[in-house]
Design a protein around this motif. Structure first.
Motif, PDB file in Angstrom:
ATOM      1  N   MET A 151      38.268  47.103  45.014  1.00 44.79           N
ATOM      2  CA  MET A 151      37.934  48.230  44.186  1.00 44.79           C
ATOM      3  C   MET A 151      37.735  47.739  42.754  1.00 44.79           C
ATOM      4  N   ARG A 152      36.698  48.221  42.148  1.00 42.64           N
ATOM      5  CA  ARG A 152      36.414  47.845  40.767  1.00 42.64           C
ATOM      6  C   ARG A 152      37.085  48.845  39.832  1.00 42.64           C
ATOM      7  N   CYS A 153      37.820  48.343  38.847  1.00 43.23           N
ATOM      8  CA  CYS A 153      38.438  49.220  37.850  1.00 43.23           C
ATOM      9  C   CYS A 153      38.385  48.524  36.498  1.00 43.23           C
ATOM     10  N   VAL A 154      38.506  49.320  35.453  1.00 40.17           N
ATOM     11  CA  VAL A 154      38.466  48.804  34.088  1.00 40.17           C
ATOM     12  C   VAL A 154      39.844  48.987  33.476  1.00 40.17           C
ATOM     13  N   ILE A 155      40.411  47.888  33.021  1.00 39.41           N
ATOM     14  CA  ILE A 155      41.692  47.907  32.333  1.00 39.41           C
ATOM     15  C   ILE A 155      41.504  47.135  31.038  1.00 39.41           C
ATOM     16  N   ALA A 156      41.822  47.775  29.924  1.00 44.51           N
ATOM     17  CA  ALA A 156      41.679  47.177  28.593  1.00 44.51           C
ATOM     18  C   ALA A 156      40.235  46.712  28.354  1.00 44.51           C
ATOM     19  N   ARG A 157      39.285  47.547  28.756  1.00 46.29           N
ATOM     20  CA  ARG A 157      37.850  47.318  28.563  1.00 46.29           C
ATOM     21  C   ARG A 157      37.307  46.121  29.342  1.00 46.29           C
ATOM     22  N   PHE A 158      38.074  45.584  30.285  1.00 44.66           N
ATOM     23  CA  PHE A 158      37.603  44.485  31.113  1.00 44.66           C
ATOM     24  C   PHE A 158      37.545  44.939  32.564  1.00 44.66           C
ATOM     25  N   PRO A 159      36.453  44.623  33.274  1.00 44.26           N
ATOM     26  CA  PRO A 159      36.369  45.019  34.689  1.00 44.26           C
ATOM     27  C   PRO A 159      37.175  44.065  35.571  1.00 44.26           C
ATOM     28  N   PHE A 160      37.847  44.628  36.574  1.00 47.14           N
ATOM     29  CA  PHE A 160      38.620  43.847  37.528  1.00 47.14           C
ATOM     30  C   PHE A 160      38.286  44.320  38.934  1.00 47.14           C
ATOM     31  N   GLU A 161      38.206  43.373  39.869  1.00 46.10           N
ATOM     32  CA  GLU A 161      38.060  43.681  41.282  1.00 46.10           C
ATOM     33  C   GLU A 161      39.442  43.549  41.899  1.00 46.10           C
ATOM     34  N   LEU A 162      40.072  44.677  42.168  1.00 41.68           N
ATOM     35  CA  LEU A 162      41.421  44.665  42.706  1.00 41.68           C
ATOM     36  C   LEU A 162      41.429  45.132  44.156  1.00 41.68           C
ATOM     37  N   THR A 163      42.272  44.485  44.939  1.00 44.39           N
ATOM     38  CA  THR A 163      42.507  44.929  46.309  1.00 44.39           C
ATOM     39  C   THR A 163      44.014  45.077  46.490  1.00 44.39           C
ATOM     40  N   LYS A 164      44.405  45.878  47.452  1.00 41.15           N
ATOM     41  CA  LYS A 164      45.826  46.078  47.700  1.00 41.15           C
ATOM     42  C   LYS A 164      46.478  44.748  48.085  1.00 41.15           C
ATOM     43  N   GLY A 165      45.810  43.987  48.935  1.00 39.14           N
ATOM     44  CA  GLY A 165      46.343  42.682  49.330  1.00 39.14           C
ATOM     45  C   GLY A 165      46.449  41.715  48.165  1.00 39.14           C
ATOM     46  N   GLY A 166      45.473  41.765  47.263  1.00 39.15           N
ATOM     47  CA  GLY A 166      45.501  40.897  46.098  1.00 39.15           C
ATOM     48  C   GLY A 166      46.659  41.223  45.163  1.00 39.15           C
ATOM     49  N   VAL A 167      46.933  42.516  44.995  1.00 39.70           N
ATOM     50  CA  VAL A 167      48.057  42.927  44.153  1.00 39.70           C
ATOM     51  C   VAL A 167      49.369  42.504  44.803  1.00 39.70           C
ATOM     52  N   LEU A 168      49.485  42.711  46.117  1.00 35.78           N
ATOM     53  CA  LEU A 168      50.698  42.291  46.828  1.00 35.78           C
ATOM     54  C   LEU A 168      50.927  40.786  46.680  1.00 35.78           C
ATOM     55  N   GLU A 169      49.858  40.015  46.799  1.00 39.84           N
ATOM     56  CA  GLU A 169      49.955  38.561  46.667  1.00 39.84           C
ATOM     57  C   GLU A 169      50.338  38.161  45.244  1.00 39.84           C
ATOM     58  N   SER A 170      49.761  38.826  44.250  1.00 37.97           N
ATOM     59  CA  SER A 170      50.069  38.509  42.851  1.00 37.97           C
ATOM     60  C   SER A 170      51.519  38.808  42.504  1.00 37.97           C
ATOM     61  N   MET A 171      52.060  39.883  43.084  1.00 32.84           N
ATOM     62  CA  MET A 171      53.421  40.307  42.743  1.00 32.84           C
ATOM     63  C   MET A 171      54.478  39.621  43.605  1.00 32.84           C
ATOM     64  N   LYS A 172      54.043  38.833  44.594  1.00 36.18           N
ATOM     65  CA  LYS A 172      54.994  38.138  45.451  1.00 36.18           C
ATOM     66  C   LYS A 172      55.778  37.126  44.606  1.00 36.18           C
ATOM     67  N   GLY A 173      57.081  37.193  44.697  1.00 37.01           N
ATOM     68  CA  GLY A 173      57.929  36.255  43.965  1.00 37.01           C
ATOM     69  C   GLY A 173      58.208  36.653  42.529  1.00 37.01           C
ATOM     70  N   VAL A 174      57.666  37.784  42.069  1.00 38.94           N
ATOM     71  CA  VAL A 174      57.907  38.246  40.702  1.00 38.94           C
ATOM     72  C   VAL A 174      59.128  39.149  40.722  1.00 38.94           C
ATOM     73  N   LYS A 175      60.123  38.800  39.915  1.00 35.94           N
ATOM     74  CA  LYS A 175      61.345  39.602  39.851  1.00 35.94           C
ATOM     75  C   LYS A 175      61.091  40.836  39.001  1.00 35.94           C
ATOM     76  N   PRO A 176      61.407  42.029  39.512  1.00 35.66           N
ATOM     77  CA  PRO A 176      61.161  43.250  38.731  1.00 35.66           C
ATOM     78  C   PRO A 176      62.083  43.336  37.519  1.00 35.66           C
ATOM     79  N   GLU A 177      61.509  43.773  36.420  1.00 45.52           N
ATOM     80  CA  GLU A 177      62.298  44.041  35.221  1.00 45.52           C
ATOM     81  C   GLU A 177      62.940  45.421  35.381  1.00 45.52           C
ATOM     82  N   PRO A 178      63.955  45.743  34.576  1.00 44.50           N
ATOM     83  CA  PRO A 178      64.536  47.090  34.659  1.00 44.50           C
ATOM     84  C   PRO A 178      63.485  48.157  34.340  1.00 44.50           C
ATOM     85  N   VAL A 179      63.461  49.220  35.126  1.00 45.17           N
ATOM     86  CA  VAL A 179      62.484  50.290  34.953  1.00 45.17           C
ATOM     87  C   VAL A 179      63.034  51.304  33.955  1.00 45.17           C
ATOM     88  N   THR A 180      62.282  51.529  32.877  1.00 47.12           N
ATOM     89  CA  THR A 180      62.685  52.519  31.875  1.00 47.12           C
ATOM     90  C   THR A 180      61.638  53.613  31.707  1.00 47.12           C
TER      91      THR A 180
END
Length: 102
Positions: free
Chosen positions: A1-30
């Protein structure tokens, strides 16, 4: 899916986001959060990881919109519980300096 974040286009997929976030420790949610896998991540942390941009360059709303379109569960800021309204008796007790129970 194509989306624009901070005026830059990105091609994001659910699998790509899952892969990117793998191994990333969540910060406290505020504030707003996104559920990725079984973890709750702050929206700005997710945006920083998937876009590789500074958190000040994009808004939480941009990332929330993109994550919702990809099918992730997004959570808004929890609203504060309303304060209890004192009865006239409790108000008078408070003015006299006795402990108030709500």
């Amino acid at each position: 899916m194509r989306c624009v974040i901070a005026r830059f286009p990105f091609e994001l997929t659910k699998g790509g986001v899952l892969e990117s976030m793998k191994g990333v420790k969540p910060e406290p949610v505020t504030g707003e959060s996104v559920i990725i896998g079984r973890r709750h991540y702050p929206v700005k942390q997710v945006g920083q990881v998937i876009t590789r941009q500074d958190r000040r360059d994009f808004s939480a709303a941009e990332v929330l919109r993109a994550m919702a379109q990809l099918g992730f569960t997004c959570r808004a800021v929890p609203k504060a519980a309303p304060l209890g309204v004192l009865t006239p008796m409790q108000h008078a007790s408070a003015l006299l300096g006795t402990p108030v129970t709500v």
